[in-house]
Write a protein that holds these residues in place. Structure first.
Motif, PDB file in Angstrom:
ATOM      1  N   VAL A  90      -1.979 121.069  14.073  1.00 34.59           N
ATOM      2  CA  VAL A  90      -2.629 122.319  13.681  1.00 34.59           C
ATOM      3  C   VAL A  90      -1.562 123.363  13.370  1.00 34.59           C
ATOM      4  O   VAL A  90      -0.374 123.152  13.618  1.00 34.59           O
ATOM      5  N   ALA A  91      -1.997 124.493  12.844  1.00 38.61           N
ATOM      6  CA  ALA A  91      -1.075 125.557  12.444  1.00 38.61           C
ATOM      7  C   ALA A  91      -0.135 125.930  13.581  1.00 38.61           C
ATOM      8  O   ALA A  91      -0.550 126.048  14.736  1.00 38.61           O
ATOM      9  N   ARG A  92       1.114 126.086  13.239  1.00 37.76           N
ATOM     10  CA  ARG A  92       2.165 126.534  14.161  1.00 37.76           C
ATOM     11  C   ARG A  92       2.453 125.548  15.286  1.00 37.76           C
ATOM     12  O   ARG A  92       3.061 125.896  16.274  1.00 37.76           O
ATOM     13  N   VAL A 146       5.418 118.471  16.289  1.00 38.71           N
ATOM     14  CA  VAL A 146       5.369 117.134  16.879  1.00 38.71           C
ATOM     15  C   VAL A 146       6.767 116.542  16.810  1.00 38.71           C
ATOM     16  O   VAL A 146       7.448 116.627  15.792  1.00 38.71           O
ATOM     17  N   LEU A 147       7.183 115.963  17.916  1.00 43.63           N
ATOM     18  CA  LEU A 147       8.438 115.226  17.961  1.00 43.63           C
ATOM     19  C   LEU A 147       8.103 113.743  17.988  1.00 43.63           C
ATOM     20  O   LEU A 147       7.296 113.303  18.804  1.00 43.63           O
ATOM     21  N   PHE A 194      -2.758 110.190  13.354  1.00 43.99           N
ATOM     22  CA  PHE A 194      -2.591 111.093  14.490  1.00 43.99           C
ATOM     23  C   PHE A 194      -2.234 112.502  14.009  1.00 43.99           C
ATOM     24  O   PHE A 194      -2.817 113.490  14.451  1.00 43.99           O
ATOM     25  N   LEU A 195      -1.266 112.597  13.114  1.00 42.62           N
ATOM     26  CA  LEU A 195      -0.836 113.904  12.619  1.00 42.62           C
ATOM     27  C   LEU A 195      -1.940 114.594  11.826  1.00 42.62           C
ATOM     28  O   LEU A 195      -2.138 115.800  11.965  1.00 42.62           O
ATOM     29  N   PHE A 254       3.860 115.821   4.810  1.00 38.54           N
ATOM     30  CA  PHE A 254       4.175 116.480   6.074  1.00 38.54           C
ATOM     31  C   PHE A 254       5.559 117.129   5.994  1.00 38.54           C
ATOM     32  O   PHE A 254       6.455 116.597   5.343  1.00 38.54           O
ATOM     33  N   HIS A 255       5.726 118.256   6.658  1.00 42.80           N
ATOM     34  CA  HIS A 255       7.035 118.898   6.756  1.00 42.80           C
ATOM     35  C   HIS A 255       7.818 118.149   7.823  1.00 42.80           C
ATOM     36  O   HIS A 255       7.719 118.462   9.003  1.00 42.80           O
TER      37      HIS A 255
END
Length: 103
Positions: free
Chosen positions: A25-27, A30-31, A19-20, A52-53
């Motif tokens: 996308v940029a900026r 996601v919670l 999903f991620l 992922f960050h």
């Protein structure tokens, strides 16, 4: 029982990562909401391992505030401690409920 739970966790993590990969996308942010602290820790670790960050919500530190103010893409992984008081307004955010059934 443990093996079945572990397999389910792995399948859900793979679904989240897919999903991620497709949708983050940029900026955008996601919670990820999950009810169990240990599961949230595992998701956070898995996301970081996959590049992922990911920020782990903790009401006692400033990580979640940085998530809200940062201009970069990020994932905030929340357990039941984030049920109240978490401001998710503004910016481009998506919500992923990890505990919901696939069907």
């Amino acid at each position: 029982m443990f093996i079945k739970s572990n397999i389910l966790f792995e399948k859900r993590c793979l679904a989240l990562i897919r999903f991620l990969t497709r949708n983050l996308v940029a900026r955008e942010k996601v919670l990820v909401f999950v009810s169990d602290t240990k599961t949230a820790d595992g998701i956070h670790s898995r996301l970081q391992h996959n590049g992922f960050h990911s920020i782990r919500h903790n009401p006692n530190d400033e990580g979640w505030r940085i998530f809200n103010t940062s201009s970069s893409s990020a994932v905030l992984v929340c357990d039941e401690r984030a049920e109240e008081g978490l401001n998710i307004q503004g910016d481009r955010k998506q919500i992923f409920h990890f505990d919901l059934p696939f069907n």
